[in-house]
Design a protein around this motif. Structure first.
Motif, mmCIF file in Angstrom:
data_model
loop_
_atom_site.group_PDB
_atom_site.id
_atom_site.type_symbol
_atom_site.label_atom_id
_atom_site.label_comp_id
_atom_site.label_asym_id
_atom_site.label_seq_id
_atom_site.Cartn_x
_atom_site.Cartn_y
_atom_site.Cartn_z
ATOM 1 N N PRO A 119 -4.693 8.095 -5.289
ATOM 2 C CA PRO A 119 -3.340 7.758 -5.702
ATOM 3 C C PRO A 119 -2.658 8.835 -6.525
ATOM 4 C CG PRO A 119 -4.872 6.685 -7.164
ATOM 5 C CD PRO A 119 -5.679 7.424 -6.139
ATOM 6 N N GLY A 120 -3.323 9.932 -6.814
ATOM 7 C CA GLY A 120 -2.700 10.976 -7.619
ATOM 8 C C GLY A 120 -2.720 10.630 -9.098
ATOM 9 N N THR A 121 -1.717 11.077 -9.824
ATOM 10 C CA THR A 121 -1.680 10.843 -11.269
ATOM 11 C C THR A 121 -0.659 9.780 -11.655
ATOM 12 O OG1 THR A 121 -0.079 12.636 -11.539
ATOM 13 C CG2 THR A 121 -2.416 13.196 -11.763
ATOM 14 N N ASN A 122 -0.025 9.156 -10.695
ATOM 15 C CA ASN A 122 0.994 8.137 -10.929
ATOM 16 C C ASN A 122 0.319 6.799 -11.245
ATOM 17 O OD1 ASN A 122 3.049 6.232 -10.772
ATOM 18 N ND2 ASN A 122 4.053 7.269 -9.060
ATOM 19 N N THR A 123 0.706 6.173 -12.352
ATOM 20 C CA THR A 123 0.107 4.898 -12.762
ATOM 21 C C THR A 123 0.405 3.791 -11.762
ATOM 22 O OG1 THR A 123 0.362 5.568 -15.069
ATOM 23 C CG2 THR A 123 -0.049 3.239 -14.659
ATOM 24 N N GLY A 124 1.591 3.759 -11.216
ATOM 25 C CA GLY A 124 1.945 2.750 -10.227
ATOM 26 C C GLY A 124 1.106 2.863 -8.960
ATOM 27 N N MET A 125 0.876 4.077 -8.518
ATOM 28 C CA MET A 125 0.051 4.282 -7.330
ATOM 29 C C MET A 125 -1.409 3.919 -7.602
ATOM 30 S SD MET A 125 1.982 4.996 -4.861
ATOM 31 C CE MET A 125 0.838 5.555 -3.626
ATOM 32 N N TYR A 126 -1.869 4.168 -8.815
ATOM 33 C CA TYR A 126 -3.231 3.776 -9.197
ATOM 34 C C TYR A 126 -3.361 2.257 -9.156
ATOM 35 C CZ TYR A 126 -7.444 3.112 -11.990
ATOM 36 O OH TYR A 126 -8.676 2.721 -12.441
ATOM 37 N N ALA A 127 -2.368 1.542 -9.689
ATOM 38 C CA ALA A 127 -2.391 0.071 -9.656
ATOM 39 C C ALA A 127 -2.369 -0.422 -8.207
ATOM 40 C CB ALA A 127 -1.209 -0.491 -10.437
ATOM 41 N N LEU A 128 -1.570 0.218 -7.362
ATOM 42 C CA LEU A 128 -1.537 -0.136 -5.943
ATOM 43 C C LEU A 128 -2.895 0.109 -5.291
ATOM 44 C CD1 LEU A 128 0.163 -1.044 -3.494
ATOM 45 C CD2 LEU A 128 0.687 1.375 -3.132
ATOM 46 N N ALA A 129 -3.548 1.198 -5.652
ATOM 47 C CA ALA A 129 -4.881 1.485 -5.106
ATOM 48 C C ALA A 129 -5.880 0.409 -5.526
ATOM 49 C CB ALA A 129 -5.358 2.862 -5.575
ATOM 50 N N LEU A 130 -5.803 -0.055 -6.770
ATOM 51 C CA LEU A 130 -6.704 -1.121 -7.221
ATOM 52 C C LEU A 130 -6.454 -2.408 -6.449
ATOM 53 C CD1 LEU A 130 -6.770 -0.633 -11.102
ATOM 54 C CD2 LEU A 130 -8.389 0.210 -9.390
#
Length: 144
Positions: free
Chosen positions: A43-54
């Motif tokens: 997801p890169g370093t973006n917090t929103g993308m990290y949450a989406l990955a989870l």
């Protein structure tokens, strides 16, 4: 005595070319949103993308448990079509299970917890809650 030019020193010389920044792969569990999960740059370093990955890993694990539940419900019939359907569901389930495993191999604690919670909730819902509804002995159930 004069030293040879830098490009003659061996492997570490850059020969005038800029170095590329390498992504560090963790080999121990770590907390943090900077992870590499399944695909390059995601997801890169973006917090929103990290949450989406989870959320993605959670639902992937939940889907694996649902497919296991469906395969158990299809074992009542003995014809060739049912056997082929069981094989296809099993193959898809194993492939998705390997994707969950590869996501966990990012060694990110959040990804690990999302996968474990997805499997746990899927097991509880599909194998504990829906288990009593599995009394149909006429073949394939419509629950999947």
């Amino acid at each position: 005595m004069a030293l040879p030019p830098p490009m003659m020193h061996g492997r570490n010389a850059t020969m005038g070319m800029p170095r590329k920044k390498k992504m560090m792969m963790h080999m121990t569990f770590y907390w943090g949103k900077d992870a590499l999960i399944l695909f390059k740059g995601w997801p890169g370093t973006n917090t929103g993308m990290y949450a989406l990955a989870l959320v993605f890993v959670f639902f992937l694990a939940l889907l694996v448990e649902w497919l296991a539940h469906c395969n158990l419900k299809m074992t009542k019939s003995d014809d060739a079509g049912s056997g082929l359907a069981q094989t296809l569901v099993y193959t898809f389930r194993v492939g998705l299970g390997f994707m969950v495993m590869l996501a966990i191999m990012s060694f990110n604690v959040g990804v690990f917890l999302a996968a474990v919670l997805g499997h746990a909730l899927g097991f509880f819902f599909f194998r504990v809650i829906l288990k009593p509804a599995n009394n149909n002995t006429d073949g394939i159930s419509n629950a999947c």
